[in-house]
Write an enzyme that holds these catalytic residues in place. Structure first.
Site, PDB file in Angstrom:
ATOM      1  N   ASN A  67       1.621   3.034  -2.624  1.00 31.67           N
ATOM      2  CA  ASN A  67       0.946   3.975  -3.534  1.00 31.67           C
ATOM      3  C   ASN A  67      -0.321   4.539  -2.905  1.00 31.67           C
ATOM      4  OD1 ASN A  67       2.243   4.327  -6.318  1.00 31.67           O
ATOM      5  ND2 ASN A  67       2.473   2.122  -5.926  1.00 31.67           N
ATOM      6  N   HIS A  94       1.293   0.853 -13.015  1.00 25.70           N
ATOM      7  CA  HIS A  94       2.102  -0.297 -13.424  1.00 25.70           C
ATOM      8  C   HIS A  94       3.570   0.117 -13.434  1.00 25.70           C
ATOM      9  CE1 HIS A  94       2.960  -4.094 -15.363  1.00 25.70           C
ATOM     10  NE2 HIS A  94       3.757  -3.441 -16.186  1.00 25.70           N
ATOM     11  N   ARG A 122      -5.694  -8.719  -8.612  1.00 27.82           N
ATOM     12  CA  ARG A 122      -6.751  -9.503  -9.256  1.00 27.82           C
ATOM     13  C   ARG A 122      -7.204  -8.814 -10.532  1.00 27.82           C
ATOM     14  NH1 ARG A 122      -8.964 -13.486  -6.848  1.00 27.82           N
ATOM     15  NH2 ARG A 122     -10.920 -13.208  -7.934  1.00 27.82           N
ATOM     16  N   ARG A 149     -15.572 -15.076  -9.649  1.00 24.04           N
ATOM     17  CA  ARG A 149     -14.993 -13.748  -9.849  1.00 24.04           C
ATOM     18  C   ARG A 149     -16.077 -12.662  -9.918  1.00 24.04           C
ATOM     19  NH1 ARG A 149     -10.030 -12.276 -11.395  1.00 24.04           N
ATOM     20  NH2 ARG A 149      -9.474 -14.377 -12.028  1.00 24.04           N
ATOM     21  N   ALA A 161       9.131   7.036  -8.441  1.00 27.76           N
ATOM     22  CA  ALA A 161       8.432   7.693  -9.555  1.00 27.76           C
ATOM     23  C   ALA A 161       6.923   7.438  -9.454  1.00 27.76           C
ATOM     24  CB  ALA A 161       8.969   7.179 -10.891  1.00 27.76           C
ATOM     25  N   GLU A 162       6.548   6.217  -9.081  1.00 25.19           N
ATOM     26  CA  GLU A 162       5.126   5.883  -8.942  1.00 25.19           C
ATOM     27  C   GLU A 162       4.445   6.825  -7.953  1.00 25.19           C
ATOM     28  OE1 GLU A 162       4.162   1.712  -8.283  1.00 25.19           O
ATOM     29  OE2 GLU A 162       6.074   1.127  -9.139  1.00 25.19           O
ATOM     30  N   GLY A 187       0.776  -1.242   0.000  1.00 19.13           N
ATOM     31  CA  GLY A 187       0.000   0.000   0.000  1.00 19.13           C
ATOM     32  C   GLY A 187       0.802   1.284   0.000  1.00 19.13           C
ATOM     33  N   LEU A 231      -9.950  -7.624 -13.104  1.00 20.08           N
ATOM     34  CA  LEU A 231     -11.346  -7.245 -12.902  1.00 20.08           C
ATOM     35  C   LEU A 231     -12.222  -7.871 -13.989  1.00 20.08           C
ATOM     36  CD1 LEU A 231     -11.063  -3.439 -12.058  1.00 20.08           C
ATOM     37  CD2 LEU A 231     -10.727  -5.428 -10.590  1.00 20.08           C
TER      38      LEU A 231
HETATM   39  C1  GRF Z   1       3.574  -1.198  -7.410  1.00 26.80           C
HETATM   40  O1  GRF Z   1       4.845  -1.455  -7.939  1.00 26.80           O
HETATM   41  C2  GRF Z   1       2.575  -0.993  -8.514  1.00 26.80           C
HETATM   42  O2  GRF Z   1       3.129  -0.388  -9.652  1.00 26.80           O
HETATM   43  C3  GRF Z   1       2.145  -2.404  -8.844  1.00 26.80           C
HETATM   44  O3  GRF Z   1       2.110  -3.055  -7.597  1.00 26.80           O
HETATM   45  C4  GRF Z   1       2.999  -2.415  -6.692  1.00 26.80           C
HETATM   46  C5  GRF Z   1       2.196  -2.030  -5.494  1.00 26.80           C
HETATM   47  O4  GRF Z   1       3.008  -1.484  -4.470  1.00 26.80           O
HETATM   48  N1  GRF Z   1       0.883  -2.419  -9.549  1.00 26.80           N
HETATM   49  P1  GRF Z   1       2.311  -0.791  -3.230  1.00 26.80           P
HETATM   50  O5  GRF Z   1       1.384  -1.824  -2.620  1.00 26.80           O
HETATM   51  O6  GRF Z   1       1.582   0.422  -3.715  1.00 26.80           O
HETATM   52  O7  GRF Z   1       3.431  -0.442  -2.299  1.00 26.80           O
END
Ligand code: GRF
Length: 201
Positions: A14, A108, A90, A64, A172-173, A12, A92
């Site tokens: 992000n 991503h 998962r 699902r 970067a994310e 978590g 969707l």
């Molecule tokens: C991140 O690298 C995101 O790009 C990918 O899954 C990871 C999640 O990391 N889809 P976090 O749970 O947000 O730390």
């Protein structure tokens, strides 16, 4: 106030970036609910700490579509304008995607359409890419395949391991996701086929 629902399966970080941006008034909205299919997900803990409703729903033993319908119901009950996938492990179903047309995004850890799927950072490293990065894209029924909203490039250094590269991409994310969410919540994105046209860019 626009409302965002975030789906997580793990760490978590992000989600935390979105919560922090919202607190600073930089998200264009608030994180209204966090849902996870993993009870022990650190993301749920982060939500609780931030005072955001945190909901666990087990996907095991359910079709699902049935699981997705439960999640949709939770998100709708919280009146979310946008659904953010943040490490939600998962795929969707159409039931879910159609409930929020053009209003689901994912982050991503590669520059799509290169390296979709799992372990994207390792894929970039193993394939000798000199540049990788992060992508925020709209979610359709495929795997990491919807129109691209925003990207940030990250150099791949010869001294990198998959882990050091992943750590640099993660930074970067955390910059990119709040920025992209804000563009969407402010209604500054228009989809034309595979292209997302961002007002003023
Ligand atoms: C991140 O690298 C995101 O790009 C990918 O899954 C990871 C999640 O990391 N889809 P976090 O749970 O947000 O730390």
């Amino acid at each position: 106030m626009k409302k965002v629902g975030v789906l997580v399966s793990g760490r978590g970080s992000n989600l935390q970036a979105l919560i922090d941006a919202a607190r600073r008034g930089e998200l264009g909205g608030e994180v209204a609910v966090v849902v996870s299919n993993v009870e022990s997900a650190l993301g749920l803990e982060r939500a609780r700490k931030a005072g955001v409703p945190a909901v666990f729903r087990d996907h095991r033993g359910k079709k699902r579509e049935a699981f997705d319908a439960e999640i949709v119901e939770i998100l709708q009950a919280h009146h979310v304008d946008l659904v953010c996938l943040a490490g939600f492990m998962r795929l969707l179903s159409p039931v879910f995607v159609r409930a929020f047309p053009g209003r689901i995004v994912n982050i991503h850890p590669a520059l799509l359409p290169a390296f979709p799927g799992l372990e994207a950072q390792r894929q970039a490293w193993e394939n000798g890419a000199k540049v990788s990065g992060a992508t925020v894209h709209l979610v359709d029924e495929g795997l990491d395949s919807g129109p691209i909203v925003a990207q940030e490039a990250v150099p791949v250094l010869s001294t990198d391991t998959p882990d050091t590269l992943a750590a640099r991409i993660l930074e970067a994310e955390h910059r990119l996701y709040p920025r992209a969410v804000r563009l969407l919540l402010e209604g500054r994105c228009r989809v034309e086929g595979r292209r997302v046209i961002v007002e003023g860019e």
